[in-house]
Scaffold this motif. Structure first.
Motif, PDB file in Angstrom:
ATOM      1  N   CYS A  13      31.213 152.472   3.317  1.00 34.95           N
ATOM      2  CA  CYS A  13      30.703 153.849   3.374  1.00 34.95           C
ATOM      3  C   CYS A  13      30.648 154.513   1.996  1.00 34.95           C
ATOM      4  O   CYS A  13      29.606 155.018   1.594  1.00 34.95           O
ATOM      5  N   THR A  39      32.070 166.804  10.913  1.00 35.66           N
ATOM      6  CA  THR A  39      32.281 165.511  10.298  1.00 35.66           C
ATOM      7  C   THR A  39      32.082 165.636   8.791  1.00 35.66           C
ATOM      8  O   THR A  39      32.113 166.726   8.231  1.00 35.66           O
ATOM      9  N   GLU A  61      35.138 163.627   4.596  1.00 35.23           N
ATOM     10  CA  GLU A  61      36.327 163.865   5.428  1.00 35.23           C
ATOM     11  C   GLU A  61      36.420 165.367   5.714  1.00 35.23           C
ATOM     12  O   GLU A  61      36.724 166.157   4.821  1.00 35.23           O
ATOM     13  N   TYR A  80      28.641 147.253  12.437  1.00 40.22           N
ATOM     14  CA  TYR A  80      28.441 147.698  11.052  1.00 40.22           C
ATOM     15  C   TYR A  80      26.942 147.943  10.830  1.00 40.22           C
ATOM     16  O   TYR A  80      26.121 147.080  11.081  1.00 40.22           O
ATOM     17  N   GLY A 134      28.739 161.026   9.822  1.00 43.73           N
ATOM     18  CA  GLY A 134      28.598 159.894  10.769  1.00 43.73           C
ATOM     19  C   GLY A 134      28.593 160.337  12.211  1.00 43.73           C
ATOM     20  O   GLY A 134      28.752 161.495  12.510  1.00 43.73           O
TER      21      GLY A 134
HETATM   22  N1  SAM Z   1      35.616 160.565   7.304  1.00 39.18           N
HETATM   23  C1  SAM Z   1      35.539 160.684   8.715  1.00 39.18           C
HETATM   24  C2  SAM Z   1      35.879 159.380   9.403  1.00 39.18           C
HETATM   25  O1  SAM Z   1      35.857 158.339   8.750  1.00 39.18           O
HETATM   26  O2  SAM Z   1      36.133 159.438  10.589  1.00 39.18           O
HETATM   27  C3  SAM Z   1      34.211 161.223   9.224  1.00 39.18           C
HETATM   28  C4  SAM Z   1      32.958 160.744   8.558  1.00 39.18           C
HETATM   29  S1  SAM Z   1      32.608 159.003   8.726  1.00 39.18           S
HETATM   30  C5  SAM Z   1      31.088 158.869   7.844  1.00 39.18           C
HETATM   31  C6  SAM Z   1      32.153 158.925  10.441  1.00 39.18           C
HETATM   32  C7  SAM Z   1      32.132 157.564  11.066  1.00 39.18           C
HETATM   33  O3  SAM Z   1      31.108 156.792  10.491  1.00 39.18           O
HETATM   34  C8  SAM Z   1      33.420 156.764  10.902  1.00 39.18           C
HETATM   35  O4  SAM Z   1      33.909 156.375  12.165  1.00 39.18           O
HETATM   36  C9  SAM Z   1      32.979 155.583  10.091  1.00 39.18           C
HETATM   37  O5  SAM Z   1      33.731 154.440  10.391  1.00 39.18           O
HETATM   38  C10 SAM Z   1      31.525 155.450  10.480  1.00 39.18           C
HETATM   39  N2  SAM Z   1      30.734 154.688   9.496  1.00 39.18           N
HETATM   40  C11 SAM Z   1      30.606 154.913   8.180  1.00 39.18           C
HETATM   41  N3  SAM Z   1      29.788 153.993   7.609  1.00 39.18           N
HETATM   42  C12 SAM Z   1      29.373 153.175   8.611  1.00 39.18           C
HETATM   43  C13 SAM Z   1      28.523 152.035   8.666  1.00 39.18           C
HETATM   44  N4  SAM Z   1      27.914 151.550   7.591  1.00 39.18           N
HETATM   45  N5  SAM Z   1      28.319 151.455   9.871  1.00 39.18           N
HETATM   46  C14 SAM Z   1      28.920 151.936  10.988  1.00 39.18           C
HETATM   47  N6  SAM Z   1      29.722 153.018  10.995  1.00 39.18           N
HETATM   48  C15 SAM Z   1      29.968 153.614   9.826  1.00 39.18           C
END
Ligand code: SAM
Ligand code: SF4
Ligand code: SF4
Length: 330
Positions: free
Chosen positions: A30, A72, A75, A194, A330
């Motif tokens: 990410c 969201t 963080e 993913y 996300g």
């Molecule tokens: N930071 C917080 C967290 O991780 O829960 C909120 C934002 S994060 C971008 C939201 C969700 O997106 C998380 O569950 C993360 O695992 C998922 N995520 C981020 N990059 C991803 C990817 N390339 N493929 C699938 N899920 C992804």
């Protein structure tokens, strides 16, 4: 209730709002450290929506049919005074949730619950500390996330969901341990394929563990009927009676049910995770334009929507200038 339909007949029901593009983790899929370092051009404070602006936007979206709002990021718990925003939004007729990496929940869960947050989803990709450290790359621990989950549970921020992104040769062998860790509680683990969001994580199809293989590994054979047709996670009954969710965004896409809109921290509206065309809502608000104007613009944007990227994913999309997950939320 108002039902705004897009070109494919999908209603607008869910809104995800990114409250910051910053994060205290550097998950390799990410926000890889090499890209998201000290010099990365994060949004400047005066370009980020204020709480009043977010509340105004939520008011407009509820009039257009939105019933669920998720905070969201980045963080979200890094945003200063977040409980104040939650308190404002809790006056709206919406279900209010948040997705977080969990480590700041021991500090903020009581205030968030008191302010009216309904529930949290916590991201946790491994139970093994070494695997977790190699994914999140930031010095935080599984123990800290588990403490966050406990804190959320103790103040009633449930039912809690756990999000686990599964990456080939990284954490597929963590799935059974994750299920076992939460099997005696009212906490559902959801495994996410993913995805090729953004352009900094070096995504390749070989890194995806397909939903079919996830089902085999965890023993998810019996599908449970969804409560809500727009749920992205397909739920399965496990042999021990527990439940598990699978979000098969890549190999079994669900664009036909996509009722979500997303707003970046700088107030741009995106209608697909893979879109790179956002509608700027912040500038018209700051220019003093009316709610009616914004409602009309948003309605027009939603009605013209036909994205279904995951259903038509092709190599030709690879080089596009894609927005990052940490920016769009996300
Ligand atoms: N930071 C917080 C967290 O991780 O829960 C909120 C934002 S994060 C971008 C939201 C969700 O997106 C998380 O569950 C993360 O695992 C998922 N995520 C981020 N990059 C991803 C990817 N390339 N493929 C699938 N899920 C992804
Ligand atoms: Fe941060 Fe969440 Fe992205 Fe991990 S997935 S880097 S915790 S925004
Ligand atoms: Fe929705 Fe876009 Fe994901 Fe399809 S690819 S489910 S349209 S966000």
């Amino acid at each position: 209730m108002v039902t705004l339909l897009d070109k494919l007949g999908r209603p607008l029901r869910d809104l995800r709002i990114s409250v910051t593009d910053r994060c205290n983790f550097r998950c390799t899929y990410c926000m890889p450290k090499e890209v998201f370092g000290k010099d990365f051009p994060y949004l400047e404070k005066n370009h980020i929506m204020t709480f009043e602006e977010i509340d105004r936007i939520v008011g407009i979206f509820t009039r257009l049919g939105v019933t669920k709002v998720r905070l969201t990021g980045g963080e979200p718990l890094l945003r200063k005074n977040l409980p104040e925003l939650v308190s404002n939004l809790s006056m709206r007729e919406v279900e209010l949730a948040m997705t977080t990496n969990g480590v700041l929940l021991p500090r903020y869960a009581p205030a968030l619950s008191a302010a009216g947050l309904d529930r949290v989803t916590v991201s946790l990709d491994a139970i093994d500390e070494g695997t977790f450290a190699s994914i999140t790359d930031s010095g935080h621990t599984v123990a800290a996330v588990l403490a966050g989950i406990e804190a959320a549970e103790s103040v009633g921020l449930g039912p809690i969901k756990i999000n686990t992104v599964v990456k080939r040769n990284v954490n597929e062998n963590e799935m059974l341990d994750l299920i076992a860790r939460f099997s005696d509680r009212d906490i559902a683990v959801r495994f996410i394929e993913y995805m090729d969001v953004g352009s900094t994580n070096g995504w390749k199809m070989d890194d995806v563990v397909p939903a079919q293989e996830i089902r085999q590994i965890v023993g998810a054979s019996k599908a449970i009927k969804p409560n809500n047709a727009n749920d992205v996670a397909k739920m399965y009954r496990l042999e021990n009676g527990g439940e598990v969710g699978i979000i098969s965004s890549v190999t079994e896409p669900f664009c036909g049910n996509c009722s979500r809109a997303r707003i970046s921290a700088d107030g741009r509206l995106f209608l697909c995770l893979f879109s790179n065309k956002g509608l700027d809502l912040l500038s018209p608000m700051r220019k003093g334009l009316s709610d009616e104007y914004l409602e009309e613009e948003i309605s027009r944007f939603w009605r013209s929507r036909s994205d279904r990227y995951s259903e038509i994913r092709t190599d030709s999309h690879k080089d596009r200038n894609r927005i990052e997950m940490s920016y769009i939320g996300g």
